[in-house]
Design a protein around this motif. Sequence first.
Motif, PDB file in Angstrom:
ATOM      1  N   LYS A 228       9.004  46.891  62.853  1.00  0.00           N
ATOM      2  CA  LYS A 228       9.816  46.018  62.005  1.00  0.00           C
ATOM      3  C   LYS A 228       9.938  46.606  60.605  1.00  0.00           C
ATOM      4  O   LYS A 228      11.037  46.668  60.032  1.00  0.00           O
ATOM      5  CB  LYS A 228       9.194  44.627  61.944  1.00  0.00           C
ATOM      6  CG  LYS A 228       9.906  43.688  60.980  1.00  0.00           C
ATOM      7  CD  LYS A 228       9.205  42.341  60.905  1.00  0.00           C
ATOM      8  CE  LYS A 228       9.871  41.454  59.857  1.00  0.00           C
ATOM      9  NZ  LYS A 228       9.191  40.134  59.758  1.00  0.00           N
ATOM     10  N   SER A 229       8.820  47.082  60.042  1.00  0.00           N
ATOM     11  CA  SER A 229       8.845  47.673  58.707  1.00  0.00           C
ATOM     12  C   SER A 229       9.724  48.914  58.670  1.00  0.00           C
ATOM     13  O   SER A 229      10.471  49.137  57.710  1.00  0.00           O
ATOM     14  CB  SER A 229       7.418  48.028  58.256  1.00  0.00           C
ATOM     15  OG  SER A 229       6.623  46.872  58.149  1.00  0.00           O
ATOM     16  N   ARG A 230       9.652  49.729  59.739  1.00  0.00           N
ATOM     17  CA  ARG A 230      10.457  50.951  59.777  1.00  0.00           C
ATOM     18  C   ARG A 230      11.947  50.628  59.844  1.00  0.00           C
ATOM     19  O   ARG A 230      12.769  51.295  59.212  1.00  0.00           O
ATOM     20  CB  ARG A 230      10.045  51.793  60.993  1.00  0.00           C
ATOM     21  CG  ARG A 230      10.708  53.166  61.031  1.00  0.00           C
ATOM     22  CD  ARG A 230      10.173  54.046  59.919  1.00  0.00           C
ATOM     23  NE  ARG A 230      10.834  55.336  59.866  1.00  0.00           N
ATOM     24  CZ  ARG A 230      11.915  55.606  59.130  1.00  0.00           C
ATOM     25  NH1 ARG A 230      12.476  54.626  58.422  1.00  0.00           N
ATOM     26  NH2 ARG A 230      12.443  56.798  59.113  1.00  0.00           N
ATOM     27  N   ILE A 231      12.311  49.601  60.596  1.00  0.00           N
ATOM     28  CA  ILE A 231      13.719  49.229  60.702  1.00  0.00           C
ATOM     29  C   ILE A 231      14.220  48.643  59.392  1.00  0.00           C
ATOM     30  O   ILE A 231      15.358  48.897  58.975  1.00  0.00           O
ATOM     31  CB  ILE A 231      13.925  48.253  61.870  1.00  0.00           C
ATOM     32  CG1 ILE A 231      13.614  48.958  63.198  1.00  0.00           C
ATOM     33  CG2 ILE A 231      15.368  47.728  61.903  1.00  0.00           C
ATOM     34  CD1 ILE A 231      13.618  48.047  64.404  1.00  0.00           C
ATOM     35  N   LEU A 232      13.371  47.910  58.680  1.00  0.00           N
ATOM     36  CA  LEU A 232      13.745  47.423  57.356  1.00  0.00           C
ATOM     37  C   LEU A 232      14.014  48.595  56.413  1.00  0.00           C
ATOM     38  O   LEU A 232      14.957  48.553  55.614  1.00  0.00           O
ATOM     39  CB  LEU A 232      12.637  46.524  56.800  1.00  0.00           C
ATOM     40  CG  LEU A 232      12.575  45.101  57.363  1.00  0.00           C
ATOM     41  CD1 LEU A 232      11.271  44.418  56.973  1.00  0.00           C
ATOM     42  CD2 LEU A 232      13.770  44.285  56.897  1.00  0.00           C
ATOM     43  N   GLU A 233      13.227  49.643  56.508  1.00  0.00           N
ATOM     44  CA  GLU A 233      13.458  50.842  55.699  1.00  0.00           C
ATOM     45  C   GLU A 233      14.794  51.496  56.050  1.00  0.00           C
ATOM     46  O   GLU A 233      15.535  51.946  55.173  1.00  0.00           O
ATOM     47  CB  GLU A 233      12.329  51.847  55.912  1.00  0.00           C
ATOM     48  CG  GLU A 233      11.002  51.444  55.316  1.00  0.00           C
ATOM     49  CD  GLU A 233       9.906  52.465  55.632  1.00  0.00           C
ATOM     50  OE1 GLU A 233      10.229  53.507  56.241  1.00  0.00           O
ATOM     51  OE2 GLU A 233       8.751  52.217  55.259  1.00  0.00           O
ATOM     52  N   ILE A 234      15.088  51.551  57.344  1.00  0.00           N
ATOM     53  CA  ILE A 234      16.354  52.141  57.788  1.00  0.00           C
ATOM     54  C   ILE A 234      17.537  51.367  57.205  1.00  0.00           C
ATOM     55  O   ILE A 234      18.519  51.952  56.736  1.00  0.00           O
ATOM     56  CB  ILE A 234      16.415  52.166  59.326  1.00  0.00           C
ATOM     57  CG1 ILE A 234      15.469  53.244  59.867  1.00  0.00           C
ATOM     58  CG2 ILE A 234      17.839  52.396  59.825  1.00  0.00           C
ATOM     59  CD1 ILE A 234      15.308  53.237  61.375  1.00  0.00           C
ATOM     60  N   ILE A 235      17.457  50.043  57.213  1.00  0.00           N
ATOM     61  CA  ILE A 235      18.531  49.217  56.659  1.00  0.00           C
ATOM     62  C   ILE A 235      18.644  49.437  55.158  1.00  0.00           C
ATOM     63  O   ILE A 235      19.751  49.557  54.614  1.00  0.00           O
ATOM     64  CB  ILE A 235      18.286  47.733  56.977  1.00  0.00           C
ATOM     65  CG1 ILE A 235      18.301  47.501  58.495  1.00  0.00           C
ATOM     66  CG2 ILE A 235      19.322  46.841  56.286  1.00  0.00           C
ATOM     67  CD1 ILE A 235      17.833  46.122  58.915  1.00  0.00           C
ATOM     68  N   ARG A 236      17.520  49.526  54.480  1.00  0.00           N
ATOM     69  CA  ARG A 236      17.514  49.710  53.026  1.00  0.00           C
ATOM     70  C   ARG A 236      18.088  51.062  52.626  1.00  0.00           C
ATOM     71  O   ARG A 236      18.848  51.177  51.662  1.00  0.00           O
ATOM     72  CB  ARG A 236      16.079  49.605  52.497  1.00  0.00           C
ATOM     73  CG  ARG A 236      15.943  49.763  50.974  1.00  0.00           C
ATOM     74  CD  ARG A 236      14.500  50.044  50.600  1.00  0.00           C
ATOM     75  NE  ARG A 236      14.089  51.340  51.108  1.00  0.00           N
ATOM     76  CZ  ARG A 236      12.831  51.647  51.438  1.00  0.00           C
ATOM     77  NH1 ARG A 236      11.891  50.712  51.385  1.00  0.00           N
ATOM     78  NH2 ARG A 236      12.520  52.850  51.859  1.00  0.00           N
ATOM     79  N   ASP A 237      17.748  52.103  53.400  1.00  0.00           N
ATOM     80  CA  ASP A 237      18.099  53.468  53.003  1.00  0.00           C
ATOM     81  C   ASP A 237      19.449  53.941  53.517  1.00  0.00           C
ATOM     82  O   ASP A 237      19.901  55.043  53.172  1.00  0.00           O
ATOM     83  CB  ASP A 237      17.016  54.442  53.491  1.00  0.00           C
ATOM     84  CG  ASP A 237      15.663  54.172  52.843  1.00  0.00           C
ATOM     85  OD1 ASP A 237      15.636  53.550  51.768  1.00  0.00           O
ATOM     86  OD2 ASP A 237      14.634  54.581  53.427  1.00  0.00           O
ATOM     87  N   ASN A 238      20.103  53.152  54.360  1.00  0.00           N
ATOM     88  CA  ASN A 238      21.382  53.557  54.945  1.00  0.00           C
ATOM     89  C   ASN A 238      22.377  52.419  54.785  1.00  0.00           C
ATOM     90  O   ASN A 238      22.160  51.329  55.305  1.00  0.00           O
ATOM     91  CB  ASN A 238      21.212  53.919  56.416  1.00  0.00           C
ATOM     92  CG  ASN A 238      20.278  55.098  56.616  1.00  0.00           C
ATOM     93  OD1 ASN A 238      20.684  56.249  56.590  1.00  0.00           O
ATOM     94  ND2 ASN A 238      19.002  54.806  56.816  1.00  0.00           N
ATOM     95  N   GLU A 239      23.489  52.694  54.107  1.00  0.00           N
ATOM     96  CA  GLU A 239      24.385  51.620  53.701  1.00  0.00           C
ATOM     97  C   GLU A 239      25.271  51.099  54.828  1.00  0.00           C
ATOM     98  O   GLU A 239      25.451  49.891  54.970  1.00  0.00           O
ATOM     99  CB  GLU A 239      25.262  52.088  52.542  1.00  0.00           C
ATOM    100  CG  GLU A 239      26.108  50.985  51.953  1.00  0.00           C
ATOM    101  CD  GLU A 239      26.720  51.351  50.627  1.00  0.00           C
ATOM    102  OE1 GLU A 239      27.423  50.492  50.068  1.00  0.00           O
ATOM    103  OE2 GLU A 239      26.509  52.483  50.156  1.00  0.00           O
TER     104      GLU A 239
END
Length: 290
Positions: A228-239
Amino acid sequence: FYYLNDEILGSCHLAVGERNTVLFDPGMAWYGEKTVEKIKEIIGDRPIDAVFLTHSHYDHVGALPVIKKYWPDAMVFGAAYAGRVFSKLSAKRLIRELSASAAQLNGTALPDDYSTRAIQLDQMLIGGETINVGDVCVQSIKTVGHTKDCLSYLIDGHDLLASETIGSINTEDDYMPQFLVSCEEAMKSIDSCRNSGAKKLWLTHHGEVGEATPELWQWFEDGLTAAKSRILEIIRDNETPEEQLKAMEAVFWRPEKKGGWPQKAFDLNAESMLKTIKSENFLSHSKFTK
């Protein structure tokens, strides 16, 4: 209790009692005949008395028409929501499309007489029921998260076949998230499995995991939390959604996995997980700040 498809990471398991036999998830259509051969090696001329489905995805139910061809009297059980899915023509079309793609990836094709008409339930479950198939006792456990129709099954109070909701194992230490409709419900489902009293854990696409210890359940819980944390990072870092999907592929896609899952199948799942995380974390935009 047997795992039938270890060489291709399929989903089929077989419970063999003194008199009765139960199949869990027929699996993909393209290896249905091979699965039938393996079943007959184990049970000979005995029939399959019942089929239990963990959920309605093509790689779990695609071979049901093949199984019903050989054992037409086998009762088919699954979640009530799966019954509604099977009533939709669009769902049957997608099952056939993805089944054909998987067959092509494995250098074969669907049988000429293959029809999704046989993909249907004889009895619908809601989770919590105990079904005695002769001398094989099957308890259904509601494990929503991967899909809305996911069920896990405790067999004879000992072996737990957990649905993909709790996650899957790519390698010995490689957790793969599988929540498509709810990460929050997936965490609850891990607890439901932990509290089932199971002695041994089995996973679809994997087989026997081992003794159902507190440490093992904690591993799944920690894996889900980290994913879950990794997917949140993906959303944050990719527009953009396209960039997010590419990042999901880079982190989670394992094209070398045996079994031949089409790229479209992974992309559909990844898009669902992204949507779920955004929804459950109240993210109105594709990009957000820490």
